[in-house]
Design an enzyme around this catalytic site. Sequence first.
Site, PDB file in Angstrom:
ATOM      1  CG  HIS A  70      -1.777   1.179   1.392  1.00 13.47           C
ATOM      2  ND1 HIS A  70      -3.119   1.155   1.099  1.00 13.47           N
ATOM      3  CD2 HIS A  70      -1.503   2.442   1.819  1.00 13.47           C
ATOM      4  CE1 HIS A  70      -3.634   2.350   1.335  1.00 13.47           C
ATOM      5  NE2 HIS A  70      -2.677   3.148   1.767  1.00 13.47           N
ATOM      6  CD  GLU A  71       1.913   4.060   3.550  1.00 13.31           C
ATOM      7  OE1 GLU A  71       2.488   5.028   3.010  1.00 13.31           O
ATOM      8  OE2 GLU A  71       0.785   4.149   4.072  1.00 13.31           O
TER       9      GLU A  71
END
Length: 228
Positions: free
Chosen positions: A30-31
């Site tokens: 996600h990051e």
Amino acid sequence: MQGVVRLNNGNWIAQIAVYAIPVLLALTVHEVARGYVAKYFGDDTAEQEGRLTFNALRHVDPIGTVLLPLLTLVLGSFMFGWAKPMPIAFEKLRNPKADMFWVSAAGPAANLLMLLFWGVVLVISLDMNLFPALKMIFAGEAEGWLANVAGAGLRINMSLMLINLLPIPPLAGGRMLISLLPDRAAMAMVRVEPYGFFIMIGLVATNALSPILGPVAFTVYRVMDLVM
């Protein structure tokens, strides 16, 4: 589906063994996705700070990556957590307000892709005869473990995707909304951002997300039940 992802709540070692890999992957990817999209639009801050890596240890936040996912697991709430925030300087983007939409959307999009990935893994784990080589590796108890991990990956990524799309800054949905709103309305949303963390903790602690996200999650689980 419940038979695949629901374990004995008293066996915490088994719970952690099943959820550790999907949680780390979900939060890390996600990051990193946000970092790569930010770089594409002109901000190389994450790269300069050595954060554009899939080494999960570089992204672990003791509270958001470890404590809070465990807490939501115990409470039976929607899986919620975060990795160490990706360093993104929105002012470095070529068109900060417009490009913020794509940088923010990258996180939930990554969770959607991982949701599909774990769905494929689950199908494979339920019929190892389709892949004889994998059947030799994942047999017996290991086969059941892989199915549980895949089920956990589905639950985690669905939860993170849906939660991040809520229109509460600094969540992705909030920042996407800021990007789309006229300047005056966008500034009003920006003023909410310092309180966004506390709003989310309150929603998780009171299980208030269930009436909001529950119908969507129920539909997804029903589809998974039909597939199985």
